[in-house]
Write an enzyme that holds these catalytic residues in place. Sequence first.
Site, PDB file in Angstrom:
ATOM      1  N   LYS A 150      24.822 -33.833 101.568  1.00 10.41           N
ATOM      2  CA  LYS A 150      24.347 -32.723 101.000  1.00 10.41           C
ATOM      3  C   LYS A 150      22.967 -33.115 100.554  1.00 10.41           C
ATOM      4  O   LYS A 150      22.979 -34.174  99.819  1.00 10.41           O
ATOM      5  CB  LYS A 150      25.136 -32.130  99.951  1.00 10.41           C
ATOM      6  CG  LYS A 150      26.473 -31.579 100.327  1.00 10.41           C
ATOM      7  CD  LYS A 150      26.135 -30.109 101.196  1.00 10.41           C
ATOM      8  CE  LYS A 150      27.528 -29.798 101.550  1.00 10.41           C
ATOM      9  NZ  LYS A 150      27.344 -28.463 102.432  1.00 10.41           N
ATOM     10  N   HIS A 195      30.744 -23.370 111.298  1.00 12.60           N
ATOM     11  CA  HIS A 195      31.000 -23.848 110.062  1.00 12.60           C
ATOM     12  C   HIS A 195      32.313 -23.472 109.713  1.00 12.60           C
ATOM     13  O   HIS A 195      32.764 -22.390 110.415  1.00 12.60           O
ATOM     14  CB  HIS A 195      29.962 -23.028 109.083  1.00 12.60           C
ATOM     15  CG  HIS A 195      30.298 -22.990 107.566  1.00 12.60           C
ATOM     16  ND1 HIS A 195      30.908 -22.170 106.924  1.00 12.60           N
ATOM     17  CD2 HIS A 195      29.639 -23.963 106.753  1.00 12.60           C
ATOM     18  CE1 HIS A 195      30.874 -22.524 105.674  1.00 12.60           C
ATOM     19  NE2 HIS A 195      30.402 -23.659 105.425  1.00 12.60           N
TER      20      HIS A 195
HETATM   21 MG    MG Z   1      26.532 -25.897 105.144  1.00 14.88          MG
END
Ligand code: MG
Length: 365
Positions: free
Chosen positions: A169, A300
């Site tokens: 991230k 996803h």
């Molecule tokens: Mg994502």
Amino acid sequence: MKITSVEPFVIHVPLRVPINDSSSHVSHWGVPGVILRTDDGLFGTGYTGTHAVGDELIVGAIRDHYGPRLIGKDPFNVRQIWQDLHLEPLHWIGRTGITTMAHAAIDIALWDLMAKASERPLWQLLGGHKPERIVTYNTDGGWLNWTQDQLVEDCQRIVERGWRGVKIKLGKPDPAEDLRRIAAVRRAIGDEIMLMVDVNQKWDLHTARTWGRRLADYNVYWLEEPIHPDDVEGHALLARELATPIATGEHIYNTFGFRDLIARQAIAFVQVDVTRVAGITETLTITNLAAAYNLPVVPHISDMMQVHQHIVAAFPNAPMLEYIPWLLDLFEEPVRVVDGAIVPPTTPGASTTMRADSVARWRVA
Ligand code: MG
């Protein structure tokens, strides 16, 4: 086969350790969903995935609006049912988000029923492409609330356990810190491992143009959700300017949203999520759309892989799936991963049937 009952539920599964990305803090994974029972004794289970917030809105839409329309319907008329739920009764007040997620739960339950009635795993009902193994990349180690040392250790551990791809991230207040974290991970895992980065929409276009350029120094496999998902022109500009391929999709709720991004050549990886568009039926359309543009679909996984393993197993243009193991204890047949790859299930259905003891433990409504 006719549907005789519609039973909504909400389950909140605690994470082992709470995590942050640039836009969210997550301590529980929310699983609002529905069980559809039929007159021949079969039942289908469908669900969507949340940060355990707003689940009552999703199951309220199922209970009060979509559910009553399902009674007496044959699950094998799935496209007719899809169209009926799409245009009525909530189209006027919401075409994305809560309504498509509620619709997704129902559509997944219908496909689970069809696969069970056909006595085949869903991937085989869909035409089965890769029966041997499904490659995954690992997202469960790159969180933004990890220190740089924790991040590096996690990514090394993932590679040692057999994965050839990891995602971390981004979205620290200072992007320079993001770059330092990327550099440290790349040094630790070597140059042959796929390294994806995910901004979770934190950047504006200027930040994405400025810092996105520097990702090329680290052989980044894709840049995910750099900016707001509705900004098609911004994505198109980034796709033209940056050497790193752009990925998005987890906040795109329908076929037209994907069409616009794809037709503008704004994305290189299509990250459709079967629990956020209106179910498997719409995911099939989007995956075929991507195939027409020769683009890979790497979903996803708000379902935590259970349903998506079937989609990826069925499509030649779906080379890989995301890996996050947060719901393994919820299902009767949790996704089975060996050396970073999923062994496709052989049990009839969509792998959505839940364990009674886990449901009893984590059910909140
Ligand atoms: Mg994502």
